[in-house]
Design a protein around this motif. Structure first.
Motif: not given
Ligand code: SF4
Ligand SMILES: Cc1cc2nc3c(=O)[nH]c(=O)nc-3n(C[C@H](O)[C@H](O)[C@H](O)COP(=O)(O)OP(=O)(O)OC[C@H]3O[C@@H](n4cnc5c(N)ncnc54)[C@H](O)[C@@H]3O)c2cc1C
Length: 322
Positions: A116-121, A126-130, A134-138, A144-146, A152-156
């Motif tokens: 549900r990370c808003w950057y992923y959604r 184009h974050c690490l998960k895609k 880079r991870c834009f949440a860091r 709402f993150h971990s 590397q990815c902070l999405s819980p």
């Molecule tokens: S936490 Fe970072 S790497 Fe993970 S989905 Fe969100 S922006 Fe992408």
């Protein structure tokens, strides 16, 4: 949304074959259709898995229950015997989203729901998960993150049911290729700790068939969460606990937290802290400290720490009173 083919699978083997060519399994569609409308997922084929034999069945047993992956969350909440034997599961299901969602969302889809990370959604991020760099949440909006930030990815993991099933020692039967394999609940997620590209350990053509739960005589269990809204919202932090009370002491004790790590968060040390101890506030507080030992909050999510501690204390108190 791009055009796609829609097929209904009649056997697990054919479902796996059909999904292989850029397909995705679809159950209630709550998560997947959202991803498709947001252009995050563009499958060539949707494989409906709701007509597979036994997929919508809840099968009670003396030593083990089996719950088909296509059982809806409403069916879980309305099953009276299930609520008595596995209260944490019924409580976790009834706090998901809204009644309309629970009527169609399934236990398999809930466990396999994506980040549900808003950057992923966001389609254009184009974050690490895609596969990005880079991870834009860091260093960004990480409310709402971990809390466990070495990954590397902070999405819980935000699945309510995953947290409840963790303390109930559930396992998941998955159709992998032509064979069913059984995974402990933790193994369903552990790859997300080491790989930013995935949100769980399922391969694209792994099909969850059912969830199996051992029956432990006298076991109590509970699930609690805190959200910003009462309805139609994910938890900020969730907590489940389970255990028997024998001569005033907790036995087979389990406690887990949700929405604070890429996996349902459980540690041997926290469980050991509860085991053979009375279910007091002091015991619970000590277990919470063990769970949060390696937490290192980000700029905007330190508020999760006191919530997590409080939920653990309340969950253990509920085990004592039920
Ligand atoms: S936490 Fe970072 S790497 Fe993970 S989905 Fe969100 S922006 Fe992408
Ligand atoms: C507003 C809103 C609030 C929400 N609040 C909560 C909440 O509080 N707690 C919570 O836990 N969830 C929450 N959710 C998430 C929701 O519970 C899930 O999206 C839903 O349970 C998914 O189930 P589904 O059957 O609709 O899955 P689908 O959308 O059909 O599928 C979800 C994913 O699982 C895969 N999949 C489906 N079935 C299988 C299977 N048998 N084997 C392998 N993969 C499969 C699909 O390919 C897809 O990737 C919320 C969602 C929304 C939109």
């Amino acid at each position: 949304m791009k055009a796609f083919a829609y097929v209904t699978a009649r056997t697990p083997e054919s479902a796996v074959e059909l999904v292989a060519d850029r397909g995705r399994f679809i159950a209630g569609g709550i998560d997947l259709l959202g991803e498709m409308k947001e252009h995050i997922a563009e499958p060539a084929t949707l494989v409906n898995v709701k007509r597979l034999p036994g997929i919508r069945e809840i099968a009670p047993g003396d030593t083990r229950w089996s719950i088909g992956a296509g059982v809806t969350l409403t069916a879980l909440t309305e099953h009276k015997e299930l609520r008595q034997v596995f209260p944490a599961l019924a409580e976790a299901a009834e706090l998901v989203g809204s009644p309309q969602m629970r009527n169609v969302a399934t236990i398999g889809g809930n466990l396999a729901q994506h980040s549900r990370c808003w950057y992923y959604r966001h389609r254009d991020v184009h974050c690490l998960k895609k596969g990005g760099k880079r991870c834009f949440a860091r260093g960004g909006e990480n409310k709402f993150h971990s809390l466990f930030t070495k990954c590397q990815c902070l999405s819980p993991c935000v699945s309510n049911l995953a947290v409840a099933l963790t303390v109930l020692d559930a396992s998941v039967v998955v159709q992998r290729g032509r064979k069913p394999v059984t995974l402990p609940l933790a193994a369903l997620y552990d790859l997300a700790l080491t790989s930013a590209r995935v949100h769980n350990s399922l391969k694209p053509d792994d099909l969850i068939l059912r969830i199996e739960l051992p029956v432990v005589a006298g076991r109590r269990s509970t699930y609690l969460q805190l959200s910003e809204k009462n309805d139609f919202d994910w938890a900020l932090v969730s907590c489940a606990a389970a255990g028997r009370i024998e001569n005033g002491l907790l036995r087979d004790a389990r406690v887990a937290l949700g929405c604070i790590a890429p996996v349902p968060w459980q540690t041997k040390e926290a469980d050991a802290c509860l085991e053979r101890h009375p279910p007091t506030d002091a015991t619970a507080a000590a277990a919470a400290e063990h769970l949060l030992l390696d937490a290192s909050p980000l700029e905007h999510n330190a508020y999760k720490l006191p919530i997590a501690r409080t939920l653990v204390r309340r969950a253990v108190a509920r085990l004592a009173e039920t």
